[in-house]
Design an enzyme around this catalytic site. Structure first.
Site, PDB file in Angstrom:
ATOM      1  N   LYS A 200      -1.670  15.814  -9.330  1.00  0.00           N
ATOM      2  CA  LYS A 200      -0.260  15.434  -9.758  1.00  0.00           C
ATOM      3  C   LYS A 200      -0.026  15.285 -11.119  1.00  0.00           C
ATOM      4  O   LYS A 200      -0.825  15.595 -12.109  1.00  0.00           O
ATOM      5  CB  LYS A 200      -0.396  13.728  -9.277  1.00  0.00           C
ATOM      6  CG  LYS A 200      -0.496  13.614  -8.031  1.00  0.00           C
ATOM      7  CD  LYS A 200       0.094  12.162  -7.449  1.00  0.00           C
ATOM      8  CE  LYS A 200      -0.066  12.056  -5.914  1.00  0.00           C
ATOM      9  NZ  LYS A 200       0.399  10.637  -5.424  1.00  0.00           N
TER      10      LYS A 200
ATOM     11  N   TYR B 240       7.353  14.210   0.642  1.00  0.00           N
ATOM     12  CA  TYR B 240       7.357  12.896   0.630  1.00  0.00           C
ATOM     13  C   TYR B 240       8.295  12.188   1.693  1.00  0.00           C
ATOM     14  O   TYR B 240       8.576  11.139   1.801  1.00  0.00           O
ATOM     15  CB  TYR B 240       7.207  12.060  -0.599  1.00  0.00           C
ATOM     16  CG  TYR B 240       5.943  12.218  -1.288  1.00  0.00           C
ATOM     17  CD1 TYR B 240       4.652  11.847  -0.784  1.00  0.00           C
ATOM     18  CD2 TYR B 240       5.915  12.632  -2.678  1.00  0.00           C
ATOM     19  CE1 TYR B 240       3.463  11.856  -1.533  1.00  0.00           C
ATOM     20  CE2 TYR B 240       4.682  12.652  -3.294  1.00  0.00           C
ATOM     21  CZ  TYR B 240       3.409  12.409  -2.746  1.00  0.00           C
ATOM     22  OH  TYR B 240       2.269  12.563  -3.281  1.00  0.00           O
TER      23      TYR B 240
ATOM     24  N   ARG C  59      -9.779  13.565   1.698  1.00  0.00           N
ATOM     25  CA  ARG C  59      -9.334  12.419   1.625  1.00  0.00           C
ATOM     26  C   ARG C  59     -10.505  11.151   1.107  1.00  0.00           C
ATOM     27  O   ARG C  59     -10.138  10.329   0.339  1.00  0.00           O
ATOM     28  CB  ARG C  59      -8.842  11.913   2.917  1.00  0.00           C
ATOM     29  CG  ARG C  59      -7.631  12.583   3.366  1.00  0.00           C
ATOM     30  CD  ARG C  59      -6.227  12.117   2.636  1.00  0.00           C
ATOM     31  NE  ARG C  59      -5.900  10.588   2.897  1.00  0.00           N
ATOM     32  CZ  ARG C  59      -4.843  10.296   2.476  1.00  0.00           C
ATOM     33  NH1 ARG C  59      -3.850  11.026   2.006  1.00  0.00           N
ATOM     34  NH2 ARG C  59      -4.389   9.115   2.849  1.00  0.00           N
TER      35      ARG C  59
ATOM     36  N   ASN D 151      -1.403   8.575  -8.877  1.00  0.00           N
ATOM     37  CA  ASN D 151      -2.820   8.188  -8.686  1.00  0.00           C
ATOM     38  C   ASN D 151      -3.344   9.526  -8.622  1.00  0.00           C
ATOM     39  O   ASN D 151      -4.234   9.763  -7.461  1.00  0.00           O
ATOM     40  CB  ASN D 151      -2.854   7.531  -7.309  1.00  0.00           C
ATOM     41  CG  ASN D 151      -2.108   8.031  -6.313  1.00  0.00           C
ATOM     42  OD1 ASN D 151      -1.466   9.210  -6.183  1.00  0.00           O
ATOM     43  ND2 ASN D 151      -2.215   7.613  -4.957  1.00  0.00           N
TER      44      ASN D 151
ATOM     45  N   HIS E 128      -3.117  14.257  -4.443  1.00  0.00           N
ATOM     46  CA  HIS E 128      -2.713  14.317  -3.199  1.00  0.00           C
ATOM     47  C   HIS E 128      -3.505  15.117  -2.328  1.00  0.00           C
ATOM     48  O   HIS E 128      -4.051  16.049  -2.706  1.00  0.00           O
ATOM     49  CB  HIS E 128      -0.981  14.803  -3.175  1.00  0.00           C
ATOM     50  CG  HIS E 128      -0.596  14.877  -1.540  1.00  0.00           C
ATOM     51  ND1 HIS E 128      -0.266  13.903  -0.948  1.00  0.00           N
ATOM     52  CD2 HIS E 128      -0.757  15.958  -0.995  1.00  0.00           C
ATOM     53  CE1 HIS E 128      -0.102  14.422   0.310  1.00  0.00           C
ATOM     54  NE2 HIS E 128      -0.278  15.833   0.395  1.00  0.00           N
TER      55      HIS E 128
ATOM     56  N   GLU F 197       2.278  21.004   5.021  1.00  0.00           N
ATOM     57  CA  GLU F 197       2.447  20.816   3.509  1.00  0.00           C
ATOM     58  C   GLU F 197       2.102  22.190   3.069  1.00  0.00           C
ATOM     59  O   GLU F 197       2.599  22.676   1.956  1.00  0.00           O
ATOM     60  CB  GLU F 197       1.554  19.867   3.076  1.00  0.00           C
ATOM     61  CG  GLU F 197       2.031  18.483   3.109  1.00  0.00           C
ATOM     62  CD  GLU F 197       1.061  17.083   2.971  1.00  0.00           C
ATOM     63  OE1 GLU F 197      -0.022  17.331   2.530  1.00  0.00           O
ATOM     64  OE2 GLU F 197       1.543  15.949   3.436  1.00  0.00           O
TER      65      GLU F 197
HETATM   66  P1  IDP Z   1      -1.934   8.666   0.066  1.00  0.00           P
HETATM   67  O1  IDP Z   1      -1.302   9.517  -1.228  1.00  0.00           O
HETATM   68  O2  IDP Z   1      -3.072   7.809   0.062  1.00  0.00           O
HETATM   69  O3  IDP Z   1      -1.618   9.315   1.109  1.00  0.00           O
HETATM   70  P2  IDP Z   1       0.749   7.453   1.001  1.00  0.00           P
HETATM   71  O4  IDP Z   1       0.894   5.934   1.638  1.00  0.00           O
HETATM   72  O5  IDP Z   1       1.050   8.721   1.529  1.00  0.00           O
HETATM   73  O6  IDP Z   1      -0.776   7.424   0.038  1.00  0.00           O
HETATM   74  O7  IDP Z   1       1.643   7.441  -0.380  1.00  0.00           O
HETATM   75  C1  IDP Z   1       2.008   8.508  -0.855  1.00  0.00           C
HETATM   76  C2  IDP Z   1       1.981   8.230  -2.522  1.00  0.00           C
HETATM   77  O8  IDP Z   1       3.073   7.136  -2.966  1.00  0.00           O
HETATM   78  C3  IDP Z   1       1.004   7.727  -2.844  1.00  0.00           C
HETATM   79  O9  IDP Z   1      -0.159   8.568  -3.242  1.00  0.00           O
HETATM   80  C4  IDP Z   1       1.506   6.858  -4.485  1.00  0.00           C
HETATM   81  O10 IDP Z   1       1.337   8.110  -5.306  1.00  0.00           O
HETATM   82  C5  IDP Z   1       2.807   6.395  -3.883  1.00  0.00           C
HETATM   83  N1  IDP Z   1       2.514   4.998  -3.413  1.00  0.00           N
HETATM   84  C6  IDP Z   1       2.178   4.773  -2.316  1.00  0.00           C
HETATM   85  N2  IDP Z   1       2.272   3.159  -2.187  1.00  0.00           N
HETATM   86  C7  IDP Z   1       2.967   2.718  -3.283  1.00  0.00           C
HETATM   87  C8  IDP Z   1       3.424   1.685  -3.955  1.00  0.00           C
HETATM   88  O11 IDP Z   1       3.113   0.526  -3.208  1.00  0.00           O
HETATM   89  N3  IDP Z   1       3.757   1.493  -5.148  1.00  0.00           N
HETATM   90  C9  IDP Z   1       4.107   2.605  -5.809  1.00  0.00           C
HETATM   91  N4  IDP Z   1       3.750   3.913  -5.151  1.00  0.00           N
HETATM   92  C10 IDP Z   1       2.912   3.898  -4.123  1.00  0.00           C
HETATM   93 MG    MG Z   2       0.162  10.230   2.160  1.00  0.00          MG
END
Ligand code: IDP
Ligand code: MG
Length: 137
Positions: free
Chosen positions: A9, A49, A85, A112, A115, A126
């Site tokens: 990211k 997304y 993952r 974070n 992805h 994707e």
């Molecule tokens: P993942 O990346 O672990 O699959 P997802 O639930 O698919 O997690 O969420 C996609 C992305 O959205 C996350 O990687 C993170 O960057 C962001 N995200 C998820 N939950 C939150 C939140 O509660 N607050 C802000 N950003 C979030």
């Molecule tokens: Mg996800």
């Protein structure tokens, strides 16, 4: 053999962490089948997304993912989707285990680091979203 889609990211790219993060996957044994350095436009970010479009963090997520270049990859190896993952760690870096990528490189859930596709259907979707057939070798 299985293929998955991985993206470093913008925040991690800005910090110069692309090599270090991809090195972890390569050292584990995954092979790079495609790679691309790119700036996501809003449309692609929203499409990527789309499962989260009703969430309150969607706007912030799209802004964050389009805030600078990303590095996108297709990685291949046994059980690639699940193993990648697990190497990434939990979504919230504050809860991610030390030793995982998210557990080692950051504290911010929106930024974070990385992805990775969460299942066979999302991996296929994707990979198609980011790469043409002849870009995967
Ligand atoms: P993942 O990346 O672990 O699959 P997802 O639930 O698919 O997690 O969420 C996609 C992305 O959205 C996350 O990687 C993170 O960057 C962001 N995200 C998820 N939950 C939150 C939140 O509660 N607050 C802000 N950003 C979030
Ligand atoms: Mg996800």
């Amino acid at each position: 053999m299985e293929r998955t889609f991985v993206m470093v990211k913008p925040g991690a790219v800005a910090r110069g962490l692309v090599g270090e993060i991809i090195a972890r996957f390569e050292q584990r044994g995954f092979r790079i089948r495609a790679m691309k350095f790119m700036l996501l436009d809003r449309g692609l970010a929203e499409e990527h997304y789309s499962e989260h479009k009703e969430k309150d963090f969607f706007g912030g997520l799209v802004s964050s993912i389009t805030s600078g270049p990303v590095a996108a990859f297709v990685l291949e190896g046994p059980e690639a989707i699940t193993v990648v993952r697990r190497m990434m760690g939990g979504t919230n870096p504050l809860a991610a285990e030390p030793g995982t990528i998210r557990g080692d490189y950051g504290l911010d859930i929106e930024a974070n680091i990385v992805h990775g596709s969460d299942g066979a259907a999302s991996a296929e979707r994707e990979i198609r979203l980011y790469f043409k057939e002849n870009e995967i070798v």
